[in-house]
Design an enzyme around this catalytic site. Structure first.
Site, PDB file in Angstrom:
ATOM      1  N   LYS A   1      -7.408  15.567   3.780  1.00  0.00           N
ATOM      2  CA  LYS A   1      -7.611  16.910   3.167  1.00  0.00           C
ATOM      3  C   LYS A   1      -7.973  17.961   4.225  1.00  0.00           C
ATOM      4  O   LYS A   1      -7.796  19.370   3.868  1.00  0.00           O
ATOM      5  CB  LYS A   1      -8.937  16.643   2.463  1.00  0.00           C
ATOM      6  CG  LYS A   1      -8.699  15.741   0.961  1.00  0.00           C
ATOM      7  CD  LYS A   1      -9.852  15.613   0.151  1.00  0.00           C
ATOM      8  CE  LYS A   1      -9.720  14.602  -0.822  1.00  0.00           C
ATOM      9  NZ  LYS A   1     -11.075  14.557  -1.537  1.00  0.00           N
TER      10      LYS A   1
ATOM     11  N   HIS B   1      12.685  -9.149 -13.511  1.00  0.00           N
ATOM     12  CA  HIS B   1      13.938  -8.903 -13.108  1.00  0.00           C
ATOM     13  C   HIS B   1      13.874  -8.048 -11.735  1.00  0.00           C
ATOM     14  O   HIS B   1      15.003  -7.470 -11.377  1.00  0.00           O
ATOM     15  CB  HIS B   1      14.745  -8.461 -14.102  1.00  0.00           C
ATOM     16  CG  HIS B   1      15.030  -9.220 -15.200  1.00  0.00           C
ATOM     17  ND1 HIS B   1      16.211  -9.952 -15.574  1.00  0.00           N
ATOM     18  CD2 HIS B   1      14.231  -9.696 -16.424  1.00  0.00           C
ATOM     19  CE1 HIS B   1      16.005 -10.523 -16.573  1.00  0.00           C
ATOM     20  NE2 HIS B   1      14.839 -10.452 -17.107  1.00  0.00           N
TER      21      HIS B   1
ATOM     22  N   GLU C   1      -9.155   1.855  -3.177  1.00  0.00           N
ATOM     23  CA  GLU C   1      -9.926   3.095  -2.924  1.00  0.00           C
ATOM     24  C   GLU C   1     -11.374   2.467  -2.910  1.00  0.00           C
ATOM     25  O   GLU C   1     -12.203   2.689  -1.903  1.00  0.00           O
ATOM     26  CB  GLU C   1      -9.951   4.062  -3.651  1.00  0.00           C
ATOM     27  CG  GLU C   1     -10.400   5.474  -2.887  1.00  0.00           C
ATOM     28  CD  GLU C   1      -9.942   6.813  -3.841  1.00  0.00           C
ATOM     29  OE1 GLU C   1     -10.186   6.871  -4.886  1.00  0.00           O
ATOM     30  OE2 GLU C   1      -9.073   7.508  -3.381  1.00  0.00           O
TER      31      GLU C   1
END
Lengths: 431, 431
Positions: free
Chosen positions: A403, A292, A271
């Site tokens: 938003k 792994h 950000e």
């Protein structure tokens, strides 16, 4: 904090940074440090975060949480920077409380969590600077209702961290809730060492004074050369590798207690630096587990990665019991910690062997002071990198569109732009 | 499963795939499908994984776990592909047992976990094909010792999934432990729909038959065109975007129950495709949470990402209580699920608005059948992508160097190559 960038040099890796390029870059680091120091002196927006180890008031935080000290469970209701700091601290150095973060609005998850805890023994910490964050307020309203349903007085169980105005401030005033102020001039993702995250740490039994002392160690270690300052060594090397093609930064701590730290780092890095077409993409990993899972890609995939290896130098250990199992002679007399350290060193060497750049970060042990230092140093590294990229480190303008669109959808008064569709499968399948 | 690749087309995104390029690619998809179908028919190494929905024996799995049905806690001791499938299934559709995975050798974490659970009420499932995986066997030895210390007979609490030979097989024979066979020809990361992960699901109360039925739905949906097969639509589009510059694949489910699915996907994608300098780098994310963490980077950072958005179409929901809080009128009458869906659609639109490619994946709901289908389809997508890249999808040769080196270190008979050092900070700081 100790940082070793040797395996990120061009003599060891490709992409890698030539040592003389690092020396030239150090002039820019000196200038950036002047800029950062001036910003800190003036308590400028963003730079003020780097003063938190001195400006945060540990006593006030301890006093605010004192009424909740006997709680079994802590629910931090927040999202993004209002949640990740608390989660990072309680995971790494907490343990005295069952700490949860409500940082998503998944109804099934929220219901399960509320059904699982004894609300009468739960402290709720609601964190939102504006007091209007949709996810946080929606969750808070649900928690409040659940408490009412359970016959618990929510005003006895709730405290807030918020700005000087807004819903949460009004609620705190109206119901006489303990209320802490969000630090001024500090973006959420830089607020771990403040009233935003430290209350959770305090309730989890961590020593908040020591966390801040670790942050002050980081402040004291800031210096005008990357060769003298571990935080800047990290930030400058990550930047220099990115511009040479290492667009992915895989954060791989070798400690379960730092798993959320990698998530915190991912927000900080993404950000703050993801702007103007720039910024390194953080990838979260965990050693030794992800050897792994991700190591195959890191070693043999595209040459676009820096791997950041983090470990505590000391930890409480446990011996591996002797056995006569086949092919496991090498475990005899060793410990789980010894195995983990061997894996750390082998992974570092295996990356070097294939020419993949890595940086080694070490802290003395996973305690409050070292953690405070670790968080501060990565924040300082990020601020430095932002100066080197020349981006606006402390804003996040690209999230506003979504938003607004979500609010419009919920109001029903705005439609989204038409979507390009190419669907495969049954669009109406509900079975 | 439904896949919509419209927002990944060149008409909607950059990088994006021209629709005619997708049509040309479909010839290669048809050939790859023939190859995959032939591999499945012959039960070839790797391809055999796609037969698991038919070859796995749900009844045998249920019988093996039956003696442990009343356990409070399940410890799966495994790592990588021997752990992530179990964790994914129990998180998404489990809930009847307190399920943990011991997939790391962090001594502090192992101690904390063992101190936290009642070992006399704990089932231990040890999973290792070879029976020699260092981390798994070390943890198993520690768990066995802890049980002995607690006066619990470990042979009453333990069952294994392993190959026909090795330590675990010998132990099972010697102590008459329930033992399941690892499926033949199936690499660990492709083994979720088998004796490796399904026992955990069964103990967590999930319907194993339904999970496999979902897998069979996926088998039935395989077809020789990406326009007819959601799994191939996903795999082909991800490949086509990668070769056009989208080297990062951000997996972002909008469901807390799928958080570990993203981790499972990250192993599947990284270890299968990360070869020969090729392969897309998976980045794990979670909606809506990571809108407040990663979305800034996805929208405004480098144009090197595909964002994969996954959601269930239906979920149990919870209303958001009415309130008179300022600026939150749009929440009135809505639900947490409605808010989450609005965020999903707004994020998808916000990515499109800035020309960042995304793919939408939908499942009917988060139940056993849909989950089995989801896992199968992503495995098939991965196998298809491997064919298109032309890599050895089912091996992981690059991790061997590090395993050998770690063993050498622990034996003390081998040293690592000399490390290039450039340290900043105090190399000997232990305070």
């Amino acid at each position: 904090m100790y940082v070793d960038v040797g395996n990120a040099l061009a003599s060891a890796a490709n992409p890698g940074v030539p040592e003389d390029a690092l020396e030239r870059l150090d002039d820019r680091v000196a200038d950036a440090h002047d800029r950062i120091a001036a910003g800190m002196d003036a308590d400028e927006f963003g730079y003020a975060a780097l003063n938190l180890p001195e400006t945060a008031d540990a006593d006030a935080i301890e006093a605010a949480v004192e009424p909740f000290a006997d709680s079994e469970t802590l629910l931090t209701v927040g999202i993004g920077g209002s949640a990740l700091g608390a989660a990072t601290l309680t995971e790494a150095v907490g343990g005295d409380i069952d700490a949860h973060v409500l940082d998503n609005v998944d109804p099934e998850h929220v219901e399960d969590l509320l059904a699982d805890v004894d609300l009468s023994e739960t402290a709720v910490h609601v964190v939102s600077r504006s007091g209007t964050t949709a996810e946080t307020l929606a969750n808070f309203l649900v928690v409040r209702e659940a408490m009412a349903e359970a016959g618990v007085d929510w005003t006895d169980r709730t405290f807030v961290t918020t700005g000087p105005e807004g819903n949460l401030r009004d609620l705190a005033d109206e119901h006489d809730l303990p209320a802490l102020d969000v630090p001024e001039g500090v973006p959420g993702r830089f607020s771990a060492l403040s009233t935003v995250a430290l209350p959770a740490a305090a309730l989890a039994g961590a020593d908040v004074h020591e966390i801040l002392a670790g942050g002050r160690d980081g402040m004291d270690a800031l210096a005008g050369s990357l060769f003298d300052c571990p935080a800047y060594a990290y930030g400058a090397t990550a930047y220099a590798l990115d511009v040479r093609g290492a667009g992915v930064n895989a954060m791989m701590p070798y400690a379960e207690g730092l798993e959320t730290f990698a998530e915190w780092f991912a927000q900080l890095w993404a950000e703050s630096l993801g702007k103007d077409g720039l910024g390194q993409t953080p990838a979260r990993a965990l050693g030794a587990t992800d050897q792994h899972s991700q190591l195959q890609l890191y070693r043999a995939g595209p040459r676009d990665k820096l791997v950041t290896l983090v470990r505590p130098r000391e930890r409480a250990d446990r011996g591996i019991p002797d056995s006569d199992l086949d092919g496991l002679d090498y475990l005899a007399g060793n410990t789980l910690g010894g195995l983990l350290d061997a894996e750390f060193e082998a992974t570092e060497a295996s990356l070097a062997e294939s020419g993949v750049p890595s940086v080694r970060v070490e802290i003395p042990r996973l305690d409050e002071r070292a953690l405070g230092r670790l968080l501060f140093d990565f924040e300082a590294a990020c601020v430095l990198a932002g100066e080197l990229y020349g981006v606006e480190t402390f804003t996040q303008p690209a999230v506003e569109w979504g938003k607004d669109a979500a609010r419009g959808l919920l109001r029903g008064d705005e439609a989204l732009p038409e979507k390009t569709e190419l669907g495969v499968g049954d669009a109406n399948d509900s079975t």
